[in-house]
Design an enzyme around this catalytic site. Structure first.
Site, PDB file in Angstrom:
ATOM      1  N   HIS A  12      -5.122  -3.574  -2.900  1.00  0.00           N
ATOM      2  CA  HIS A  12      -4.734  -2.456  -3.762  1.00  0.00           C
ATOM      3  C   HIS A  12      -4.594  -3.008  -5.074  1.00  0.00           C
ATOM      4  O   HIS A  12      -4.078  -2.489  -6.038  1.00  0.00           O
ATOM      5  CB  HIS A  12      -3.487  -1.690  -3.368  1.00  0.00           C
ATOM      6  CG  HIS A  12      -3.788  -0.892  -1.931  1.00  0.00           C
ATOM      7  ND1 HIS A  12      -4.375   0.497  -1.993  1.00  0.00           N
ATOM      8  CD2 HIS A  12      -3.671  -1.123  -0.802  1.00  0.00           C
ATOM      9  CE1 HIS A  12      -4.445   0.949  -0.989  1.00  0.00           C
ATOM     10  NE2 HIS A  12      -4.017  -0.093  -0.287  1.00  0.00           N
ATOM     11  N   LYS A  66     -11.885   0.384  -1.998  1.00  0.00           N
ATOM     12  CA  LYS A  66     -10.982   1.321  -2.661  1.00  0.00           C
ATOM     13  C   LYS A  66     -11.183   1.004  -4.229  1.00  0.00           C
ATOM     14  O   LYS A  66     -12.066   2.045  -4.702  1.00  0.00           O
ATOM     15  CB  LYS A  66      -9.417   0.556  -2.715  1.00  0.00           C
ATOM     16  CG  LYS A  66      -8.873   0.561  -1.019  1.00  0.00           C
ATOM     17  CD  LYS A  66      -7.646  -0.180  -0.843  1.00  0.00           C
ATOM     18  CE  LYS A  66      -7.072   0.384   0.605  1.00  0.00           C
ATOM     19  NZ  LYS A  66      -8.132  -0.170   1.623  1.00  0.00           N
ATOM     20  N   SER A 120       0.950  -1.211  -0.065  1.00  0.00           N
ATOM     21  CA  SER A 120      -0.148   0.020   0.016  1.00  0.00           C
ATOM     22  C   SER A 120       0.813   1.333  -0.032  1.00  0.00           C
ATOM     23  O   SER A 120       0.335   2.210  -0.568  1.00  0.00           O
ATOM     24  CB  SER A 120      -0.842  -0.022   1.209  1.00  0.00           C
ATOM     25  OG  SER A 120      -0.171  -0.079   2.609  1.00  0.00           O
TER      26      SER A 120
END
Length: 381
Positions: free
Chosen positions: A209, A240, A181
């Site tokens: 991610h 996300k 990240s």
């Protein structure tokens, strides 16, 4: 006895004091600060811009109209609704597992999963740069905790060999992120899968991610490498690239049944609300669609525009600019803000000491002119 004001003063003197900054949501990729300044947002994890996608928004609205705004209880009391099960079925299918379980967020997923899987007679082996939630979950498990230098396979194998010789019948859980990240690089997943098989270990892969960004259908690094069926625990977040909120863990059904009975962050939390779940389902459908593929292509083009010389096997949306000291990172972030650009300064303990940085994140919604403005500002700073 020290007072909080003393500790806050120490943080201030070290350049580590953090404060919340109110912001106003704007049309992507903009945000406005509390003073009304409009900023180009290069800090969001909304990599595909789905948080404001009309289909995702409408799914949330429809869910509220049908179910109301809350699930009203934990899943094991009376809060397990059809929409929760539909999302879990969708995730399990996409991740090529027999089952999945959703949590309130990614942090709760890690804190619930790891202590449910391993205990004090077992071993957890973590990449040194693993996310705080993974570290905290490992500590809560009371398992023997070992770390290896970032992505260093030789040390990982040493720890696996030592752990297996030390306790031949105990569980060994390797924990890593697919896309890290704060650095944006990927783990050597193929080699790690081979090692976990060799030493009869388990592997937890956090795809937070990577979801939406990597893989032919945007399902992450494991999908990109064709390894989904070989990974024991596929973890991720829906807040996300999916643009909603929540976390998930996909695995074989017996493991998911164990989580249902042992994961405290699942058992003792009110279930995620209907709007959140409906938005996540709509986002996952978009991510795996032709439109999702086009958004990923645009994202990859934007990554190339902002960092044309990036030397990575997999181009992710996170680009760090390491500046070293907290003061340098804070000054660089403030300079960008004055130029109308939002990029936060990331400092210890989020990253190791003396590696303070700007963490630049790229979105499919950034325009070429905005990317050029960021590059120009960075080069002249």
């Amino acid at each position: 006895m020290s007072e909080p004001i003393d500790e806050l003063g120490t943080l201030q003197s070290q350049g580590l004091l953090r404060r919340l900054t109110p912001r106003t949501t704007d049309t992507l990729p903009f945000v406005s600060d509390s003073k009304g300044q409009r900023l180009i947002n290069f800090s969001s994890n909304d990599y595909l811009g789905l948080s404001q996608h009309p289909t995702v928004i409408q799914a949330a609205i429809t869910a509220v109209e049908r179910y109301g705004v809350g699930a009203t209880a934990s899943r094991l009391v009376c809060g397990s609704f059809d929409y929760h099960h539909e999302l879990e079925t969708q995730i399990a299918s996409l991740k090529e597992t027999s089952a999945a379980r959703i949590f309130a967020n990614g942090y709760a997923t890690a804190l619930g999963t790891i202590p449910a899987v391993v205990g004090k007679n077992d071993t957890v082996i973590l990449d040194k740069l693993a996310h705080a939630s993974l570290i905290d979950g490992a500590k809560l498990s009371q398992a023997r905790l070992r770390t290896f230098p970032h992505n260093k396979l030789s040390r990982l194998e040493e720890l696996l060999r030592e752990s297996r010789e030390r306790a031949p019948h105990a569980k060994i859980l390797i924990v890593t992120e697919s896309v890290f990240s704060m650095d944006g690089d990927c783990c050597p997943l193929r080699e790690m899968v081979e090692l976990k098989d060799k030493y009869e270990a388990l592997l937890l892969l956090d795809e937070a991610h990577a979801l939406g960004v990597l893989g032919p259908r945007g399902l992450g690094l494991a999908e990109a490498l064709g390894l989904q069926p070989r990974i024991d625990f596929q973890m991720g977040t829906l807040g996300k690239a999916a643009g909603s909120a929540g976390g998930y863990l996909a695995a074989k059904a017996p493991w998911i049944d164990l989580l249902t009975n042992r994961a405290r962050s699942f058992i003792y939390s009110t279930a995620p609300p209907p709007a959140q779940i409906a938005a996540a389902m709509a986002a996952l459908t978009l991510i795996t669609s032709e439109e999702g593929q086009k958004l990923r292509e645009q994202l990859q083009q934007n990554i190339t525009l902002i960092s044309p010389n990036l030397e990575r096997e997999h181009h992710t949306a996170i680009i760090p600019l390491i500046l070293g000291s907290n003061e340098n990172a804070l000054a660089a972030s403030e300079n960008l803000r004055k130029q109308g650009i939002l990029v936060p300064a990331i400092r210890y303990p989020t990253v190791p000491r003396d590696t303070a940085r700007l963490r630049i994140t790229v979105s499919a919604k950034h325009q070429p002119s905005q990317l050029a403005q960021l590059r120009s500002t960075l080069l002249t700073s």
